[in-house]
Design a protein around this motif. Structure first.
Motif, PDB file in Angstrom:
ATOM      1  N   LEU A  90       0.819  -1.218   0.000  1.00 40.37           N
ATOM      2  CA  LEU A  90       0.000   0.000   0.000  1.00 40.37           C
ATOM      3  C   LEU A  90       0.850   1.264   0.000  1.00 40.37           C
ATOM      4  O   LEU A  90       0.554   2.211  -0.746  1.00 40.37           O
ATOM      5  N   TYR A  91       1.895   1.305   0.806  1.00 44.01           N
ATOM      6  CA  TYR A  91       2.754   2.502   0.825  1.00 44.01           C
ATOM      7  C   TYR A  91       3.450   2.695  -0.521  1.00 44.01           C
ATOM      8  O   TYR A  91       3.616   3.821  -0.984  1.00 44.01           O
ATOM      9  N   THR A  92       3.828   1.607  -1.164  1.00 47.51           N
ATOM     10  CA  THR A  92       4.418   1.704  -2.501  1.00 47.51           C
ATOM     11  C   THR A  92       3.384   2.255  -3.476  1.00 47.51           C
ATOM     12  O   THR A  92       3.675   3.152  -4.281  1.00 47.51           O
ATOM     13  N   ASP A  93       2.172   1.734  -3.401  1.00 53.71           N
ATOM     14  CA  ASP A  93       1.080   2.208  -4.252  1.00 53.71           C
ATOM     15  C   ASP A  93       0.811   3.696  -4.017  1.00 53.71           C
ATOM     16  O   ASP A  93       0.680   4.478  -4.969  1.00 53.71           O
ATOM     17  N   ILE A  94       0.743   4.088  -2.750  1.00 51.32           N
ATOM     18  CA  ILE A  94       0.492   5.501  -2.418  1.00 51.32           C
ATOM     19  C   ILE A  94       1.585   6.386  -3.014  1.00 51.32           C
ATOM     20  O   ILE A  94       1.303   7.419  -3.620  1.00 51.32           O
ATOM     21  N   ALA A  95       2.837   5.989  -2.826  1.00 48.27           N
ATOM     22  CA  ALA A  95       3.963   6.804  -3.305  1.00 48.27           C
ATOM     23  C   ALA A  95       3.965   6.916  -4.827  1.00 48.27           C
ATOM     24  O   ALA A  95       4.051   8.022  -5.378  1.00 48.27           O
ATOM     25  N   VAL A  96       3.858   5.787  -5.516  1.00 50.76           N
ATOM     26  CA  VAL A  96       3.930   5.784  -6.978  1.00 50.76           C
ATOM     27  C   VAL A  96       2.722   6.499  -7.581  1.00 50.76           C
ATOM     28  O   VAL A  96       2.866   7.347  -8.475  1.00 50.76           O
ATOM     29  N   THR A  97       1.542   6.172  -7.097  1.00 46.71           N
ATOM     30  CA  THR A  97       0.331   6.775  -7.638  1.00 46.71           C
ATOM     31  C   THR A  97       0.272   8.269  -7.343  1.00 46.71           C
ATOM     32  O   THR A  97      -0.088   9.076  -8.212  1.00 46.71           O
ATOM     33  N   SER A  98       0.649   8.650  -6.130  1.00 45.84           N
ATOM     34  CA  SER A  98       0.626  10.070  -5.777  1.00 45.84           C
ATOM     35  C   SER A  98       1.624  10.865  -6.610  1.00 45.84           C
ATOM     36  O   SER A  98       1.305  11.955  -7.094  1.00 45.84           O
ATOM     37  N   ALA A  99       2.812  10.319  -6.786  1.00 49.46           N
ATOM     38  CA  ALA A  99       3.812  11.002  -7.624  1.00 49.46           C
ATOM     39  C   ALA A  99       3.281  11.177  -9.047  1.00 49.46           C
ATOM     40  O   ALA A  99       3.425  12.253  -9.647  1.00 49.46           O
ATOM     41  N   ALA A 100       2.655  10.135  -9.578  1.00 54.57           N
ATOM     42  CA  ALA A 100       2.111  10.220 -10.936  1.00 54.57           C
ATOM     43  C   ALA A 100       0.984  11.251 -11.017  1.00 54.57           C
ATOM     44  O   ALA A 100       0.907  12.022 -11.987  1.00 54.57           O
ATOM     45  N   ALA A 101       0.114  11.281 -10.012  1.00 55.11           N
ATOM     46  CA  ALA A 101      -0.989  12.247 -10.026  1.00 55.11           C
ATOM     47  C   ALA A 101      -0.460  13.682  -9.940  1.00 55.11           C
ATOM     48  O   ALA A 101      -0.902  14.554 -10.688  1.00 55.11           O
ATOM     49  N   ILE A 102       0.476  13.912  -9.039  1.00 57.86           N
ATOM     50  CA  ILE A 102       1.063  15.248  -8.900  1.00 57.86           C
ATOM     51  C   ILE A 102       1.748  15.666 -10.194  1.00 57.86           C
ATOM     52  O   ILE A 102       1.573  16.795 -10.670  1.00 57.86           O
ATOM     53  N   ASN A 103       2.502  14.752 -10.784  1.00 61.22           N
ATOM     54  CA  ASN A 103       3.171  15.051 -12.059  1.00 61.22           C
ATOM     55  C   ASN A 103       2.159  15.343 -13.159  1.00 61.22           C
ATOM     56  O   ASN A 103       2.358  16.240 -13.986  1.00 61.22           O
ATOM     57  N   ARG A 104       1.054  14.607 -13.176  1.00 59.64           N
ATOM     58  CA  ARG A 104       0.020  14.816 -14.189  1.00 59.64           C
ATOM     59  C   ARG A 104      -0.606  16.206 -14.033  1.00 59.64           C
ATOM     60  O   ARG A 104      -0.804  16.920 -15.004  1.00 59.64           O
ATOM     61  N   PHE A 105      -0.901  16.588 -12.789  1.00 62.33           N
ATOM     62  CA  PHE A 105      -1.455  17.931 -12.555  1.00 62.33           C
ATOM     63  C   PHE A 105      -0.471  19.005 -13.004  1.00 62.33           C
ATOM     64  O   PHE A 105      -0.849  19.957 -13.695  1.00 62.33           O
ATOM     65  N   ARG A 106       0.782  18.846 -12.644  1.00 61.89           N
ATOM     66  CA  ARG A 106       1.794  19.851 -13.006  1.00 61.89           C
ATOM     67  C   ARG A 106       2.005  19.908 -14.513  1.00 61.89           C
ATOM     68  O   ARG A 106       2.141  20.990 -15.078  1.00 61.89           O
TER      69      ARG A 106
END
Length: 130
Positions: A25-41
């Motif tokens: 779950l922590y791996t999922d949170i980190a990878v998915t969150s990084a991708a979402a933040i990058n997508r927004f930016r």
């Protein structure tokens, strides 16, 4: 020692499951969150990126708080309430990730599901040990 001695419902997974589940779950949170933040930016939406980062920070504090309340303070009732708030926060993260990209929301869906399960377990443990 305390956790080993309290009454637990039969559906509580063996202790070995928890570090495996949380690592995934922590791996999922980190990878998915990084991708979402990058997508927004990448889309020029820095406000949504900042809002996601803020929501993620709150979520991680809630996550750590649950462990402290349940294991440190040994308060299953309060931990059940904290787990419910964590579940809502985790669902909000998945929703925010889905705004960035629907696949990211789906990728993060196991997190609120696990937190919901934790809410049920903590509530049941509290009821068994009042």
């Amino acid at each position: 020692d305390w956790y080993a001695k309290i009454r637990k419902p039969r559906y509580v997974p063996p202790n070995a499951v928890f570090p495996i589940a949380w690592t995934a779950l922590y791996t999922d949170i980190a990878v998915t969150s990084a991708a979402a933040i990058n997508r927004f930016r990448a889309g020029g939406d820095d406000a949504k990126a900042r809002a996601y980062i803020g929501a993620l920070g709150v979520n991680l504090v809630l996550n750590a708080g649950w462990s402290w309340i349940f294991f440190g303070m040994r308060k299953p009732g309060a931990a059940a309430a904290a787990a419910a708030v964590l579940t809502a926060s985790s669902a909000d993260l998945a929703r925010r990730a889905a705004v960035a990209e629907p696949k990211l929301g789906a990728a993060l869906a196991p997190y609120p599901l696990w937190c919901g399960f934790a809410t049920v377990m903590a509530t049941h443990i509290w009821r068994l040990n009042r």
